[in-house]
Design a protein around this motif. Structure first.
Motif, PDB file in Angstrom:
ATOM      1  N   GLU A  83       0.819  -1.216   0.000  1.00  0.00           N
ATOM      2  CA  GLU A  83       0.000   0.000   0.000  1.00  0.00           C
ATOM      3  C   GLU A  83       0.854   1.267   0.000  1.00  0.00           C
ATOM      4  O   GLU A  83       0.335   2.358   0.236  1.00  0.00           O
ATOM      5  CB  GLU A  83      -0.921   0.011   1.217  1.00  0.00           C
ATOM      6  CG  GLU A  83      -2.003  -1.051   1.183  1.00  0.00           C
ATOM      7  CD  GLU A  83      -2.964  -0.953   2.362  1.00  0.00           C
ATOM      8  OE1 GLU A  83      -4.101  -0.501   2.154  1.00  0.00           O
ATOM      9  OE2 GLU A  83      -2.562  -1.312   3.483  1.00  0.00           O
ATOM     10  N   ALA A  84       2.132   1.134  -0.286  1.00  0.00           N
ATOM     11  CA  ALA A  84       3.025   2.300  -0.246  1.00  0.00           C
ATOM     12  C   ALA A  84       2.596   3.357  -1.261  1.00  0.00           C
ATOM     13  O   ALA A  84       2.018   3.046  -2.313  1.00  0.00           O
ATOM     14  CB  ALA A  84       4.458   1.868  -0.524  1.00  0.00           C
ATOM     15  N   HIS A  85       2.916   4.580  -0.957  1.00  0.00           N
ATOM     16  CA  HIS A  85       2.581   5.696  -1.848  1.00  0.00           C
ATOM     17  C   HIS A  85       3.214   5.506  -3.222  1.00  0.00           C
ATOM     18  O   HIS A  85       2.582   5.776  -4.255  1.00  0.00           O
ATOM     19  CB  HIS A  85       3.068   7.004  -1.221  1.00  0.00           C
ATOM     20  CG  HIS A  85       2.411   8.234  -1.781  1.00  0.00           C
ATOM     21  ND1 HIS A  85       2.861   8.874  -2.911  1.00  0.00           N
ATOM     22  CD2 HIS A  85       1.336   8.939  -1.371  1.00  0.00           C
ATOM     23  CE1 HIS A  85       2.101   9.930  -3.162  1.00  0.00           C
ATOM     24  NE2 HIS A  85       1.158   9.985  -2.251  1.00  0.00           N
ATOM     25  N   VAL A  86       4.464   5.018  -3.276  1.00  0.00           N
ATOM     26  CA  VAL A  86       5.121   4.816  -4.568  1.00  0.00           C
ATOM     27  C   VAL A  86       4.396   3.763  -5.395  1.00  0.00           C
ATOM     28  O   VAL A  86       4.430   3.796  -6.628  1.00  0.00           O
ATOM     29  CB  VAL A  86       6.602   4.408  -4.396  1.00  0.00           C
ATOM     30  CG1 VAL A  86       7.425   5.538  -3.795  1.00  0.00           C
ATOM     31  CG2 VAL A  86       6.743   3.134  -3.563  1.00  0.00           C
ATOM     32  N   MET A  87       3.723   2.852  -4.726  1.00  0.00           N
ATOM     33  CA  MET A  87       3.006   1.771  -5.416  1.00  0.00           C
ATOM     34  C   MET A  87       1.642   2.224  -5.919  1.00  0.00           C
ATOM     35  O   MET A  87       1.250   1.915  -7.043  1.00  0.00           O
ATOM     36  CB  MET A  87       2.840   0.581  -4.458  1.00  0.00           C
ATOM     37  CG  MET A  87       1.972  -0.557  -4.994  1.00  0.00           C
ATOM     38  SD  MET A  87       2.746  -1.499  -6.310  1.00  0.00           S
ATOM     39  CE  MET A  87       3.585  -2.757  -5.335  1.00  0.00           C
ATOM     40  N   GLY A 172      10.275   9.914   2.915  1.00  0.00           N
ATOM     41  CA  GLY A 172      10.046  10.718   4.114  1.00  0.00           C
ATOM     42  C   GLY A 172       9.088  11.862   3.874  1.00  0.00           C
ATOM     43  O   GLY A 172       9.363  13.000   4.297  1.00  0.00           O
ATOM     44  N   ALA A 173       7.964  11.594   3.222  1.00  0.00           N
ATOM     45  CA  ALA A 173       6.971  12.652   2.997  1.00  0.00           C
ATOM     46  C   ALA A 173       6.536  13.272   4.318  1.00  0.00           C
ATOM     47  O   ALA A 173       6.308  14.475   4.410  1.00  0.00           O
ATOM     48  CB  ALA A 173       5.766  12.095   2.240  1.00  0.00           C
ATOM     49  N   ARG A 174       6.425  12.419   5.352  1.00  0.00           N
ATOM     50  CA  ARG A 174       6.097  12.907   6.703  1.00  0.00           C
ATOM     51  C   ARG A 174       7.256  12.594   7.661  1.00  0.00           C
ATOM     52  O   ARG A 174       7.063  12.145   8.783  1.00  0.00           O
ATOM     53  CB  ARG A 174       4.774  12.285   7.176  1.00  0.00           C
ATOM     54  CG  ARG A 174       3.583  12.716   6.329  1.00  0.00           C
ATOM     55  CD  ARG A 174       2.245  12.209   6.877  1.00  0.00           C
ATOM     56  NE  ARG A 174       1.138  12.741   6.092  1.00  0.00           N
ATOM     57  CZ  ARG A 174       0.571  12.105   5.055  1.00  0.00           C
ATOM     58  NH1 ARG A 174       1.003  10.887   4.708  1.00  0.00           N
ATOM     59  NH2 ARG A 174      -0.419  12.650   4.377  1.00  0.00           N
ATOM     60  N   PHE A 175       8.447  12.850   7.160  1.00  0.00           N
ATOM     61  CA  PHE A 175       9.665  12.583   7.922  1.00  0.00           C
ATOM     62  C   PHE A 175       9.661  13.312   9.258  1.00  0.00           C
ATOM     63  O   PHE A 175       9.994  12.747  10.300  1.00  0.00           O
ATOM     64  CB  PHE A 175      10.886  13.013   7.090  1.00  0.00           C
ATOM     65  CG  PHE A 175      12.216  12.717   7.724  1.00  0.00           C
ATOM     66  CD1 PHE A 175      12.791  11.460   7.572  1.00  0.00           C
ATOM     67  CD2 PHE A 175      12.895  13.682   8.452  1.00  0.00           C
ATOM     68  CE1 PHE A 175      14.035  11.183   8.142  1.00  0.00           C
ATOM     69  CE2 PHE A 175      14.113  13.411   9.026  1.00  0.00           C
ATOM     70  CZ  PHE A 175      14.690  12.152   8.876  1.00  0.00           C
ATOM     71  N   ALA A 176       9.268  14.582   9.244  1.00  0.00           N
ATOM     72  CA  ALA A 176       9.283  15.382  10.471  1.00  0.00           C
ATOM     73  C   ALA A 176       8.314  14.839  11.510  1.00  0.00           C
ATOM     74  O   ALA A 176       8.618  14.818  12.712  1.00  0.00           O
ATOM     75  CB  ALA A 176       8.958  16.838  10.158  1.00  0.00           C
ATOM     76  N   ASN A 177       7.150  14.375  11.064  1.00  0.00           N
ATOM     77  CA  ASN A 177       6.168  13.817  12.002  1.00  0.00           C
ATOM     78  C   ASN A 177       6.699  12.551  12.653  1.00  0.00           C
ATOM     79  O   ASN A 177       6.498  12.328  13.853  1.00  0.00           O
ATOM     80  CB  ASN A 177       4.858  13.527  11.284  1.00  0.00           C
ATOM     81  CG  ASN A 177       4.244  14.761  10.663  1.00  0.00           C
ATOM     82  OD1 ASN A 177       4.448  15.005   9.471  1.00  0.00           O
ATOM     83  ND2 ASN A 177       3.523  15.549  11.428  1.00  0.00           N
ATOM     84  N   ALA A 178       7.375  11.722  11.870  1.00  0.00           N
ATOM     85  CA  ALA A 178       7.968  10.499  12.412  1.00  0.00           C
ATOM     86  C   ALA A 178       9.092  10.827  13.384  1.00  0.00           C
ATOM     87  O   ALA A 178       9.216  10.225  14.455  1.00  0.00           O
ATOM     88  CB  ALA A 178       8.478   9.623  11.279  1.00  0.00           C
TER      89      ALA A 178
END
Length: 353
Positions: A83-87, A172-178
């Motif tokens: 379900e990855a975004h790249v997929m 890392g689209a949401r790298f900062a949140n992680a």
């Protein structure tokens, strides 16, 4: 009450001010301006990596596709979660930029690939020329289910991938949140845990349109400038991407934005969890909430003006399911989400429940 995405909000004030501040006068074009040139030492200090190469781009799709293009040959496989975004959400851009390489999705609860799943898949492949050889692994941080890969999980997956000759990419689209959720350093969550290339996201967390490909292995960066140019992502007025990233990193603005978004998500989750018939599909770790709620409550929320998306239930934990009279939805908070907006949504949910 718009919780559809962190892409639906505008840019933060410091970033808009930086664009305006650097708008006047002339600067060298195509990345030769002082702001763009200054990004490399800035990111090297932040990630504690003396050889880090930095390639600013305007979109996350470009960052992912270009990063994978230097990691996977046309005849290779790139492994990712199913379900990855790249997929599922990049219209085949990784396959296009790799000139035909294939994405291979692996299952896993919460959008996460378990080390044993990766090891079992790689161990079961033949080395026959008829089989596309795996060449890269890409991990989404946060995952599409809002979950965080821990440093230990990243390190375990990277060790397995490297042992089989794969390079490792992090979306890392949401790298900062992680990072805000884990409380570790950028270095600990990336190259020290085995990440070779990072797509560093900023657009979802306050930037107007700014991302960066960060390459921790010099041998992988050699052709990226040429690939970036061919893709149309060396902007003539590149100072405006650099200005965004400069302001984003300044005074820990990026982390402050992410912490706020994460807090708003936690507040939403706490309020929803107390309502009859509502449960969370996964723990809230970043800025995404995935409640399973009665269908009648879903209808009332939408009628009351709340905006959000339905969500797929493919990677639910074992034993969890969405019944016919239930709906699973996704709520996303952003750096600009106000407490009043969260409370208005919760008040509507309480009145509708």
């Amino acid at each position: 009450m718009n919780f559809a995405s962190d892409n639906v909000v505008g840019a933060s004030a410091p970033i808009l001010e930086a664009i305006v501040r650097h708008n006047g006068g002339a600067m060298p074009a195509y990345g030769a301006d002082p702001l763009t040139l200054g990004l490399t030492p800035r990111f090297r200090a932040l990630f504690e990596h003396p050889d880090l190469a930095v390639f600013p781009v305007a979109t996350g799709t470009a960052a992912n596709a270009l990063a994978l293009s230097v990691m996977v040959p046309p005849f290779g496989l790139c492994l990712c979660h199913e379900e990855a975004h790249v997929m599922e959400d990049e219209c085949g851009a990784p396959e296009f930029y790799t000139h035909g390489a294939k994405l291979q999705g692996l299952p896993g609860a919460g959008g996460k690939i378990a080390p044993e799943t990766l090891d079992r898949f790689l161990g079961g492949l033949t080395r026959h020329v008829k089989q596309m050889p795996p060449r890269a692994l890409t991990l989404s941080q946060l995952t599409e289910s809002g979950q965080v890969y821990t440093v230990d999980e990243i390190a375990a997956l990277s060790r397995i991938a490297h042992a089989h000759g794969l390079t490792v990419h992090m979306d890392g689209a949401r790298f900062a949140n992680a990072l805000a959720a884990l409380g570790c350093s950028p270095a600990e969550m990336t190259w020290r845990a085995g990440i070779d290339i990072l797509s560093f996201g900023a657009s979802k967390n306050g930037a107007l349109a700014a991302e960066a490909i960060l390459v921790f292995r010099p041998d992988l960066s050699e052709t990226l400038d040429f690939r970036r140019k061919r893709a149309g992502h060396i902007l003539s007025k590149g100072r405006f991407i650099a200005a965004q990233l400069d302001a984003y990193l300044g005074d820990d603005h990026w982390i402050a934005n992410a912490r706020h978004a994460n807090r708003m998500a936690a507040r939403l989750a706490a309020g929803l969890s107390g309502l009859p018939g509502v449960r969370l599909a996964w723990p809230v770790q970043g800025n995404e909430v995935f409640p399973i709620l009665p269908a009648r409550l879903d209808a009332a929320l939408r009628e009351g003006g709340a905006l959000y998306y339905d969500w797929a239930s493919r990677s639910l934990p074992a034993g969890e399911a969405v019944r016919e009279d239930e709906r699973m939805i996704r709520l996303i908070t952003a750096f600009s989400t106000a407490e009043a907006e969260v409370e208005a949504f919760l008040d509507l949910a309480r009145r509708s429940g």
